[in-house]
Design a protein around this motif. Sequence first.
Motif, PDB file in Angstrom:
ATOM      1  N   ARG A 146       2.467   3.567  -5.345  1.00  0.00           N
ATOM      2  CA  ARG A 146       1.369   3.935  -6.239  1.00  0.00           C
ATOM      3  C   ARG A 146       1.829   3.855  -7.693  1.00  0.00           C
ATOM      4  O   ARG A 146       3.028   3.753  -7.979  1.00  0.00           O
ATOM      5  CB  ARG A 146       0.865   5.353  -5.924  1.00  0.00           C
ATOM      6  CG  ARG A 146       0.124   5.442  -4.594  1.00  0.00           C
ATOM      7  CD  ARG A 146      -0.361   6.856  -4.328  1.00  0.00           C
ATOM      8  NE  ARG A 146      -1.194   6.925  -3.142  1.00  0.00           N
ATOM      9  CZ  ARG A 146      -2.528   6.800  -3.135  1.00  0.00           C
ATOM     10  NH1 ARG A 146      -3.175   6.614  -4.275  1.00  0.00           N
ATOM     11  NH2 ARG A 146      -3.203   6.890  -2.006  1.00  0.00           N
ATOM     12  N   ASP A 155      -5.264  -1.185  -7.205  1.00  0.00           N
ATOM     13  CA  ASP A 155      -6.597  -0.956  -6.646  1.00  0.00           C
ATOM     14  C   ASP A 155      -6.978   0.480  -6.959  1.00  0.00           C
ATOM     15  O   ASP A 155      -6.396   1.429  -6.421  1.00  0.00           O
ATOM     16  CB  ASP A 155      -6.576  -1.197  -5.137  1.00  0.00           C
ATOM     17  CG  ASP A 155      -7.941  -0.986  -4.491  1.00  0.00           C
ATOM     18  OD1 ASP A 155      -8.878  -0.558  -5.192  1.00  0.00           O
ATOM     19  OD2 ASP A 155      -8.064  -1.245  -3.282  1.00  0.00           O
ATOM     20  N   THR A 156      -7.961   0.648  -7.836  1.00  0.00           N
ATOM     21  CA  THR A 156      -8.350   1.982  -8.296  1.00  0.00           C
ATOM     22  C   THR A 156      -9.487   2.589  -7.473  1.00  0.00           C
ATOM     23  O   THR A 156      -9.957   3.676  -7.793  1.00  0.00           O
ATOM     24  CB  THR A 156      -8.782   1.926  -9.775  1.00  0.00           C
ATOM     25  OG1 THR A 156      -9.923   1.061  -9.891  1.00  0.00           O
ATOM     26  CG2 THR A 156      -7.667   1.407 -10.652  1.00  0.00           C
ATOM     27  N   ALA A 157      -9.937   1.898  -6.430  1.00  0.00           N
ATOM     28  CA  ALA A 157     -11.139   2.329  -5.721  1.00  0.00           C
ATOM     29  C   ALA A 157     -10.989   3.707  -5.096  1.00  0.00           C
ATOM     30  O   ALA A 157     -11.889   4.550  -5.189  1.00  0.00           O
ATOM     31  CB  ALA A 157     -11.501   1.299  -4.647  1.00  0.00           C
ATOM     32  N   VAL A 158      -9.873   3.983  -4.430  1.00  0.00           N
ATOM     33  CA  VAL A 158      -9.699   5.249  -3.718  1.00  0.00           C
ATOM     34  C   VAL A 158      -9.253   6.368  -4.660  1.00  0.00           C
ATOM     35  O   VAL A 158      -9.771   7.487  -4.606  1.00  0.00           O
ATOM     36  CB  VAL A 158      -8.690   5.082  -2.563  1.00  0.00           C
ATOM     37  CG1 VAL A 158      -8.420   6.419  -1.883  1.00  0.00           C
ATOM     38  CG2 VAL A 158      -9.213   4.070  -1.553  1.00  0.00           C
ATOM     39  N   ASP A 159      -8.305   6.060  -5.527  1.00  0.00           N
ATOM     40  CA  ASP A 159      -7.758   7.073  -6.429  1.00  0.00           C
ATOM     41  C   ASP A 159      -7.573   6.448  -7.810  1.00  0.00           C
ATOM     42  O   ASP A 159      -6.547   5.828  -8.077  1.00  0.00           O
ATOM     43  CB  ASP A 159      -6.420   7.592  -5.892  1.00  0.00           C
ATOM     44  CG  ASP A 159      -5.872   8.762  -6.708  1.00  0.00           C
ATOM     45  OD1 ASP A 159      -6.395   9.027  -7.813  1.00  0.00           O
ATOM     46  OD2 ASP A 159      -4.910   9.398  -6.250  1.00  0.00           O
ATOM     47  N   PRO A 181      -3.611   4.914  -8.629  1.00  0.00           N
ATOM     48  CA  PRO A 181      -4.025   3.815  -7.748  1.00  0.00           C
ATOM     49  C   PRO A 181      -2.861   3.205  -6.987  1.00  0.00           C
ATOM     50  O   PRO A 181      -1.690   3.349  -7.354  1.00  0.00           O
ATOM     51  CB  PRO A 181      -4.638   2.798  -8.721  1.00  0.00           C
ATOM     52  CG  PRO A 181      -4.050   3.128 -10.048  1.00  0.00           C
ATOM     53  CD  PRO A 181      -3.822   4.602 -10.048  1.00  0.00           C
ATOM     54  N   VAL A 182      -3.218   2.503  -5.919  1.00  0.00           N
ATOM     55  CA  VAL A 182      -2.253   1.858  -5.034  1.00  0.00           C
ATOM     56  C   VAL A 182      -1.916   0.468  -5.571  1.00  0.00           C
ATOM     57  O   VAL A 182      -2.777  -0.243  -6.098  1.00  0.00           O
ATOM     58  CB  VAL A 182      -2.840   1.745  -3.613  1.00  0.00           C
ATOM     59  CG1 VAL A 182      -1.911   0.956  -2.697  1.00  0.00           C
ATOM     60  CG2 VAL A 182      -3.090   3.129  -3.044  1.00  0.00           C
ATOM     61  N   GLY A 211       0.784  -1.225   0.000  1.00  0.00           N
ATOM     62  CA  GLY A 211       0.000   0.000   0.000  1.00  0.00           C
ATOM     63  C   GLY A 211       0.816   1.275   0.000  1.00  0.00           C
ATOM     64  O   GLY A 211       0.258   2.377  -0.075  1.00  0.00           O
TER      65      GLY A 211
END
Length: 437
Positions: free
Chosen positions: A49, A419-423, A427-428, A46
């Motif tokens: 990025r 993981d594109t969910a937050v940004d 993504p992270v 995590g």
Amino acid sequence: MGEGQSRRLGIDTDAVAQLGGEVLDWRHKAVPATLHGRTAAEFSSGSVRLGDLQTPLLTLDDAALRGNVAKLAAWCAAHGVGLAPHGKTTMAPALWAQQLTAGAWGITLANAAQLRVGRRFGVETLMLANSVTDPQAIRWVADQVAGGARISSWVDSVAGVEHLQSVLDAAEAGPLEVLVEIGGHGGRTGARGADAALEVARAIKAASRLRLGGVSGYEGALSHTWDEAGLAPVRAYLTDFRRLHETLAAEDAYETDEVILTAGGSAYFDDVVEILGPLAAPGVQVLLRSGAYVIHDDGFYRGISPFSRKNPDAEDAFVSAMHGWARVVSRTEPGLAILEGGKRDLPVDEGLPVPQGIARDLGQPLQPLTGARITQVNDQHAFMTYPAELDVRPGDVVRLGLSHPCTALDKWTLMPVLDTAVDPDNPVVVGTVRTFF
């Protein structure tokens, strides 16, 4: 996860988990020098990025991967068929583990070297979608089976049956479970038609070191489209397949407790289920072998998959889990930019990459590239034409939609999973996929 749970999943999950301890360095072209020395697990924790990486790059999308696996698993369960996904598409034990966890029967592979990878990671049930002819490979398969693995291979000629029997006789090994492979005219391997395949099946039954375990084949080599002309040879082939099985069943020819009827890639699995699905019964397992679906694409499979033929943006369609990223390295002619990614990095055999967006740097918001296209690809470069009104500069990053996962992942030993969910712009990194081609 304990040993018992690992065994129920049919793969050594501890061996898969140990991939997280691999130290990343110059051998991993997706990892910049600033991140060398980290383990794959640390790289995926995590703290990294997209913008921390370098180009050219191929990334995978975590939500798309998991969603694609779940969609086909649910569809197979609803239609009463099994899935032995073709692992040669990814050669990634971490993805095989996801597929097995979702209920896959086992993993399909294409040659002896790939089988060795499967066994190294403890895959217990394997299908070799090919004839095994190398004597060393035949003896190795026999040893693995004697040790408790289940490996089903194919054979498509009487001569092939005789060769298998001869090698096993000399080694005093076997018996091996084999499926008679039926092919179609103009296709790849496989006895040409039900009558020829029946002769091969009878030879298998007569061979003391072989056991006839079912019927196999691949319809995807017979067509490349889903219009009426493209589907006709596929459906005719599957009808011939069904006739062969019905003849063998009437002759009580099968010699295994579970009969396997297997066909189905990622393009025509709905036709396979329509024609062969009704043959499923106690002791008879209909298995699809779709492989490309887990990665999917923005090209060939997007256009031909049964879930997206009529509407590529359908809610229940598979989603491309891979993207290419390449910087502009040259812009010496109006309307022409040369990108740093080429055949060594990106698949081109089922269509050229498609520009999807451009940003000043990796991890920044993408702007549309309307009217841009890749016109040709060299080993390390791609030629992108674009309308004059677009502002394209050296150093800009282009995201590329890709076609054909089978020739994308083999170019990368390790790929970041995002993981594109937050940004969604930056993504992270939440995982890595390690391949063994």
